[in-house]
Design a protein around this motif. Structure first.
Motif, PDB file in Angstrom:
ATOM      1  N   ARG A 118      30.848  -6.800 -39.046  1.00  0.00           N
ATOM      2  CA  ARG A 118      32.524  -7.254 -38.606  1.00  0.00           C
ATOM      3  C   ARG A 118      33.513  -7.952 -37.620  1.00  0.00           C
ATOM      4  O   ARG A 118      34.613  -8.012 -38.127  1.00  0.00           O
ATOM      5  CB  ARG A 118      33.483  -5.507 -38.545  1.00  0.00           C
ATOM      6  CG  ARG A 118      33.616  -4.631 -39.578  1.00  0.00           C
ATOM      7  CD  ARG A 118      33.701  -4.630 -40.730  1.00  0.00           C
ATOM      8  NE  ARG A 118      35.511  -5.005 -40.545  1.00  0.00           N
ATOM      9  CZ  ARG A 118      36.218  -3.747 -40.735  1.00  0.00           C
ATOM     10  NH1 ARG A 118      35.647  -3.009 -40.551  1.00  0.00           N
ATOM     11  NH2 ARG A 118      37.655  -4.587 -40.322  1.00  0.00           N
ATOM     12  N   ILE A 119      32.655  -8.382 -36.866  1.00  0.00           N
ATOM     13  CA  ILE A 119      32.948  -9.132 -35.294  1.00  0.00           C
ATOM     14  C   ILE A 119      32.246 -10.037 -35.268  1.00  0.00           C
ATOM     15  O   ILE A 119      30.573  -9.689 -35.600  1.00  0.00           O
ATOM     16  CB  ILE A 119      32.693  -7.948 -34.587  1.00  0.00           C
ATOM     17  CG1 ILE A 119      33.768  -7.229 -34.303  1.00  0.00           C
ATOM     18  CG2 ILE A 119      33.253  -9.012 -32.976  1.00  0.00           C
ATOM     19  CD1 ILE A 119      33.863  -6.244 -32.853  1.00  0.00           C
ATOM     20  N   ILE A 120      31.703 -11.124 -35.010  1.00  0.00           N
ATOM     21  CA  ILE A 120      31.264 -12.271 -35.529  1.00  0.00           C
ATOM     22  C   ILE A 120      31.009 -12.889 -33.169  1.00  0.00           C
ATOM     23  O   ILE A 120      31.989 -12.885 -33.370  1.00  0.00           O
ATOM     24  CB  ILE A 120      31.712 -13.549 -36.050  1.00  0.00           C
ATOM     25  CG1 ILE A 120      31.071 -12.970 -37.406  1.00  0.00           C
ATOM     26  CG2 ILE A 120      31.136 -14.860 -35.432  1.00  0.00           C
ATOM     27  CD1 ILE A 120      31.387 -13.940 -38.458  1.00  0.00           C
ATOM     28  N   LEU A 170      41.146  -2.552 -30.444  1.00  0.00           N
ATOM     29  CA  LEU A 170      42.253  -2.423 -30.899  1.00  0.00           C
ATOM     30  C   LEU A 170      43.263  -3.549 -31.025  1.00  0.00           C
ATOM     31  O   LEU A 170      44.588  -2.757 -31.993  1.00  0.00           O
ATOM     32  CB  LEU A 170      42.754  -3.166 -29.244  1.00  0.00           C
ATOM     33  CG  LEU A 170      41.959  -2.700 -28.070  1.00  0.00           C
ATOM     34  CD1 LEU A 170      42.609  -3.051 -27.058  1.00  0.00           C
ATOM     35  CD2 LEU A 170      42.726  -1.117 -28.066  1.00  0.00           C
ATOM     36  N   ALA A 171      42.920  -4.796 -31.762  1.00  0.00           N
ATOM     37  CA  ALA A 171      43.622  -5.602 -32.748  1.00  0.00           C
ATOM     38  C   ALA A 171      42.726  -6.401 -33.588  1.00  0.00           C
ATOM     39  O   ALA A 171      41.443  -7.437 -33.234  1.00  0.00           O
ATOM     40  CB  ALA A 171      45.019  -6.349 -31.717  1.00  0.00           C
ATOM     41  N   ASP A 172      43.014  -6.883 -34.630  1.00  0.00           N
ATOM     42  CA  ASP A 172      41.777  -7.585 -35.064  1.00  0.00           C
ATOM     43  C   ASP A 172      42.517  -9.130 -34.794  1.00  0.00           C
ATOM     44  O   ASP A 172      41.712 -10.001 -35.738  1.00  0.00           O
ATOM     45  CB  ASP A 172      42.126  -7.089 -36.981  1.00  0.00           C
ATOM     46  CG  ASP A 172      43.870  -7.560 -37.034  1.00  0.00           C
ATOM     47  OD1 ASP A 172      44.301  -7.807 -37.214  1.00  0.00           O
ATOM     48  OD2 ASP A 172      43.685  -7.108 -38.738  1.00  0.00           O
ATOM     49  N   TYR A 173      43.465  -9.567 -34.411  1.00  0.00           N
ATOM     50  CA  TYR A 173      43.968 -11.323 -34.570  1.00  0.00           C
ATOM     51  C   TYR A 173      42.954 -11.956 -32.586  1.00  0.00           C
ATOM     52  O   TYR A 173      44.079 -12.144 -32.468  1.00  0.00           O
ATOM     53  CB  TYR A 173      45.558 -11.657 -34.233  1.00  0.00           C
ATOM     54  CG  TYR A 173      46.070 -10.745 -33.724  1.00  0.00           C
ATOM     55  CD1 TYR A 173      46.291 -11.358 -32.510  1.00  0.00           C
ATOM     56  CD2 TYR A 173      46.585  -9.324 -34.302  1.00  0.00           C
ATOM     57  CE1 TYR A 173      47.845 -10.275 -31.904  1.00  0.00           C
ATOM     58  CE2 TYR A 173      47.884  -8.526 -33.472  1.00  0.00           C
ATOM     59  CZ  TYR A 173      48.240  -9.322 -32.210  1.00  0.00           C
ATOM     60  OH  TYR A 173      48.897  -8.164 -32.312  1.00  0.00           O
ATOM     61  N   LEU A 174      42.536 -10.770 -32.524  1.00  0.00           N
ATOM     62  CA  LEU A 174      42.184 -12.043 -30.841  1.00  0.00           C
ATOM     63  C   LEU A 174      40.511 -12.505 -30.565  1.00  0.00           C
ATOM     64  O   LEU A 174      39.999 -12.205 -31.538  1.00  0.00           O
ATOM     65  CB  LEU A 174      41.906 -10.353 -30.051  1.00  0.00           C
ATOM     66  CG  LEU A 174      42.504  -9.074 -30.048  1.00  0.00           C
ATOM     67  CD1 LEU A 174      42.557  -7.670 -29.274  1.00  0.00           C
ATOM     68  CD2 LEU A 174      44.318  -9.442 -29.717  1.00  0.00           C
ATOM     69  N   VAL A 175      40.582 -12.821 -30.117  1.00  0.00           N
ATOM     70  CA  VAL A 175      39.882 -14.168 -29.862  1.00  0.00           C
ATOM     71  C   VAL A 175      39.157 -13.800 -28.354  1.00  0.00           C
ATOM     72  O   VAL A 175      39.747 -14.229 -26.891  1.00  0.00           O
ATOM     73  CB  VAL A 175      39.697 -15.516 -29.637  1.00  0.00           C
ATOM     74  CG1 VAL A 175      38.312 -15.921 -29.412  1.00  0.00           C
ATOM     75  CG2 VAL A 175      40.104 -15.350 -31.596  1.00  0.00           C
ATOM     76  N   ARG A 202      36.550 -11.171 -34.816  1.00  0.00           N
ATOM     77  CA  ARG A 202      37.005 -10.569 -36.112  1.00  0.00           C
ATOM     78  C   ARG A 202      36.133 -11.487 -37.352  1.00  0.00           C
ATOM     79  O   ARG A 202      36.565 -13.046 -36.965  1.00  0.00           O
ATOM     80  CB  ARG A 202      38.386 -10.369 -36.823  1.00  0.00           C
ATOM     81  CG  ARG A 202      38.773  -8.796 -36.153  1.00  0.00           C
ATOM     82  CD  ARG A 202      37.649  -8.015 -36.339  1.00  0.00           C
ATOM     83  NE  ARG A 202      38.187  -6.432 -35.845  1.00  0.00           N
ATOM     84  CZ  ARG A 202      39.117  -5.100 -36.803  1.00  0.00           C
ATOM     85  NH1 ARG A 202      38.963  -5.367 -38.105  1.00  0.00           N
ATOM     86  NH2 ARG A 202      39.144  -4.561 -36.580  1.00  0.00           N
ATOM     87  N   ARG A 203      35.734 -11.081 -38.078  1.00  0.00           N
ATOM     88  CA  ARG A 203      34.890 -12.390 -39.049  1.00  0.00           C
ATOM     89  C   ARG A 203      35.666 -12.640 -40.111  1.00  0.00           C
ATOM     90  O   ARG A 203      35.995 -14.149 -40.197  1.00  0.00           O
ATOM     91  CB  ARG A 203      33.634 -11.942 -39.799  1.00  0.00           C
ATOM     92  CG  ARG A 203      34.110 -10.855 -41.369  1.00  0.00           C
ATOM     93  CD  ARG A 203      32.445 -10.050 -41.659  1.00  0.00           C
ATOM     94  NE  ARG A 203      32.195 -10.823 -42.598  1.00  0.00           N
ATOM     95  CZ  ARG A 203      31.182 -11.401 -41.784  1.00  0.00           C
ATOM     96  NH1 ARG A 203      30.491 -11.648 -41.321  1.00  0.00           N
ATOM     97  NH2 ARG A 203      30.752 -12.299 -42.939  1.00  0.00           N
ATOM     98  N   GLU A 204      36.841 -11.952 -40.310  1.00  0.00           N
ATOM     99  CA  GLU A 204      38.300 -12.932 -40.807  1.00  0.00           C
ATOM    100  C   GLU A 204      38.723 -13.607 -40.288  1.00  0.00           C
ATOM    101  O   GLU A 204      39.367 -14.747 -40.634  1.00  0.00           O
ATOM    102  CB  GLU A 204      39.219 -11.350 -41.226  1.00  0.00           C
ATOM    103  CG  GLU A 204      38.556 -10.524 -42.212  1.00  0.00           C
ATOM    104  CD  GLU A 204      37.673  -8.828 -41.357  1.00  0.00           C
ATOM    105  OE1 GLU A 204      37.801  -9.471 -40.516  1.00  0.00           O
ATOM    106  OE2 GLU A 204      37.296  -8.258 -42.003  1.00  0.00           O
ATOM    107  N   GLY A 206      47.295 -18.653 -34.725  1.00  0.00           N
ATOM    108  CA  GLY A 206      48.080 -17.335 -34.051  1.00  0.00           C
ATOM    109  C   GLY A 206      47.356 -16.378 -32.902  1.00  0.00           C
ATOM    110  O   GLY A 206      47.633 -15.207 -33.014  1.00  0.00           O
ATOM    111  N   VAL A 207      45.954 -16.651 -32.829  1.00  0.00           N
ATOM    112  CA  VAL A 207      45.076 -15.526 -32.535  1.00  0.00           C
ATOM    113  C   VAL A 207      45.450 -15.219 -30.901  1.00  0.00           C
ATOM    114  O   VAL A 207      46.397 -16.545 -30.207  1.00  0.00           O
ATOM    115  CB  VAL A 207      44.072 -15.635 -32.483  1.00  0.00           C
ATOM    116  CG1 VAL A 207      43.378 -16.082 -33.838  1.00  0.00           C
ATOM    117  CG2 VAL A 207      43.417 -16.769 -31.785  1.00  0.00           C
ATOM    118  N   VAL A 208      45.479 -14.683 -30.168  1.00  0.00           N
ATOM    119  CA  VAL A 208      45.640 -14.167 -28.548  1.00  0.00           C
ATOM    120  C   VAL A 208      43.807 -14.398 -28.063  1.00  0.00           C
ATOM    121  O   VAL A 208      42.953 -13.557 -28.430  1.00  0.00           O
ATOM    122  CB  VAL A 208      46.270 -13.238 -28.547  1.00  0.00           C
ATOM    123  CG1 VAL A 208      45.735 -12.949 -26.853  1.00  0.00           C
ATOM    124  CG2 VAL A 208      47.404 -12.889 -29.017  1.00  0.00           C
TER     125      VAL A 208
END
Length: 523
Positions: A113-115, A138-143, A212-214, A242-244
């Motif tokens: 699920r995480i790359i 915690l959130a799915d739009y983080l790098v 996230r892989r998405e 838009g990632v953080v």
């Protein structure tokens, strides 16, 4: 923690991730699987050390796979004796080569699920994978970005690395007193952990980064056409989505060998410049060549075709001829609904629309679209305004300047009075709204980036009329001298004398229009 933890998270303003509270290392239960992707070309011994460190991680073995992607090494790479339980070697897609191709190959073959991308010459601390992965729960739009220091490669065994990492200290393995700190860490410290960074993607380099892989696949993976600087270009596209970006200094690592910039800085910078100039419009310092066209423009200008064709052409010309020339224009109309095949030419009910399509169909700076996309990514700005108010010569430049102030809003709305409004949107703000699934984009942007309002006079300054020309006084008429010869008196040569003001007018050539009018008609 479970995936439900990502719901109802407070909005993150720009890159200030302070509202997020990650769990302490070793005091939580991970649930997301991680795929560690290691692109590699040669360097078997360094790879052995990297895998030995990964074999001693605190992240659960059953939630971690390690994929080493061999980019055509000779001899081929092999798995060493000390390696993670879920490690394997795959060959890179033979259709390409290079780091980006290898990373994309590994991502396509992975199941996590995480790359987590990791370089083959990185020796990571025991909690490295855990430290970066905890944020993704915690959130799915983080790098997330790990820390690193550069050291001269020591003569050391894989078993020594494994034991040292499992013991919890990289200092027990390497002499870090002479280690070279990463230049990105200085930026991270100066910007309060990137919370106050204007362009945090700058420090998101490839050696250790996870998402996230998405998210990885949503931006199209790493660009295999970028042979150097592919990590920065990839991070730029992530930013526009838009990632953080979150750096976690607890995710320590040692990079074996000095960075390329230290060995030949001028050459390293020179080879990256053209790749980033074509694809990262925010690098204005790389786009100083006048009159150039670039792969990714700086601004998309959106115009809805709701006026006569001459007004549309005027608006397009104004957009392309302004002080910000690095633009592309999108004309929105039902182009795909125009009937094809035999149709009336003069009495065509779609006469104006067909003429506009032909007028612009061969101009690479103008695109024809039926609808407006959710985001213009990777273009960093999008302007939308009425055709009835063409952009002024420096309107775009003024609007972008307002967007680049200290508050850096995600949207600028300009009141055009009776002509409606014009907006300039920051693509990363649109991307954030899309990631959050916002139904009301403007409300989402107001919460995450802010919205600024302005009036027409600020961005379309009123042109002042030039001053009226000063009339010079007419000189008095001088009476002729009695003894002067008459104007038509013969000259010494025998021909009548003429003043310079009375030269006979020369016959003007007949215009092409006049010739057409007087041309006898046949038949």
């Amino acid at each position: 923690m479970t995936d439900e933890a990502v719901i109802d998270q407070p909005p993150i303003r720009n890159n200030d991730y302070s509202p997020l509270d990650p769990p302490a290392l070793g005091e939580w239960d991970p649930s997301l699987s991680v795929s560690v992707i290691i692109p590699a070309y040669g360097g078997q011994h360094r790879l052995d050390l990297a895998l030995a460190a990964l074999a001693a991680q605190t992240y659960p073995d059953h939630l971690m796979e390690v994929i080493v992607v061999d980019d055509g090494s000779g001899p081929p790479l092999r798995l060493p004796e000390i390696a993670p339980a879920g490690a394997r070697i795959e060959m890179a897609d033979p259709a390409g080569w290079g780091t980006a191709n290898a990373v994309n190959t590994g991502a396509d073959l992975s199941e996590g699920r995480i790359i987590q991308r990791l370089d083959a010459d990185m020796v990571v601390c025991r909690e490295h994978i855990e430290a970066l992965a905890r944020w993704h729960h915690l959130a799915d739009y983080l790098v997330t970005i790990g820390a690193k220091k550069f050291v001269e490669e020591p003569v050391i065994s894989a078993s020594r690395v494994h034991d040292g990492v499992r013991g919890g200290s990289l200092e027990a393995i390497f002499d870090l007193s002479n280690a070279l700190a990463s230049s990105t860490e200085q930026t991270i410290q100066r910007t309060n952990g990137l919370r106050a960074s204007r362009n945090p993607y700058h420090v998101c380099t490839g050696p250790t980064v996870s998402m996230r892989r998405e998210t990885f696949h949503a931006v199209g993976g790493v660009d295999p056409g970028v042979l150097r600087g592919e990590d920065t270009e990839f991070a730029y596209r992530l930013a526009q989505a838009g990632v953080v970006f979150i750096p976690d200094m607890a995710a320590e690592a040692v990079h074996l060998g000095l960075p390329a910039q230290r060995l030949d800085r001028e050459r390293a910078v020179e080879v990256v410049a053209p790749y980033l100039a074509q694809r990262v419009p925010l690098r204005r310092d790389l786009r100083k060549d006048r009159g150039r066209r670039w792969l990714v423009p700086y601004v998309e200008v959106v115009l809805h075709v709701d006026a006569p064709g001459d007004r549309v052409r005027e608006a397009v010309s104004a957009a392309l001829e302004g002080t910000v020339g690095d633009v592309i224009v999108t004309l929105v109309a039902p182009w795909s609904q125009l009937p094809e095949g035999r149709h009336p030419v003069i009495d065509d009910p779609f006469f104006d629309l067909r003429l506009l399509r032909e007028h612009f169909s061969h101009d690479e700076r103008v695109r024809l679209a039926d609808t407006v996309a959710d985001t213009p990514a990777p273009i960093p700005f999008r302007y939308t305004g009425p055709v009835s108010v063409p952009l002024g010569a420096d309107s775009l430049e003024r609007m972008i300047g307002a967007m680049q102030g200290s508050d850096r809003p995600g949207m600028l709305v300009v009141d055009l009075a009776g002509d409606g409004t014009a907006t300039l949107e920051r693509t990363e703000a649109l991307g954030r709204a899309k990631l959050l699934g916002a139904g009301d984009v403007a409300t989402s942007i107001k919460a995450t980036h802010g919205v600024r309002h302005g009036d027409r006079s600020e961005f379309w300054p009123v042109k002042t009329a030039p001053p009226a020309p000063v009339k010079e006084p007419v000189p008095p008429v001088r009476k002729p001298v009695k003894d002067a010869p008459a104007q038509n008196a013969p000259s010494p040569t025998g021909s009548p004398a003429r003043s310079s003001a009375q030269k006979p007018a020369q016959a003007r050539p007949e215009s092409w229009l006049g010739r057409l009018r007087t041309r006898p008609r046949s038949g």
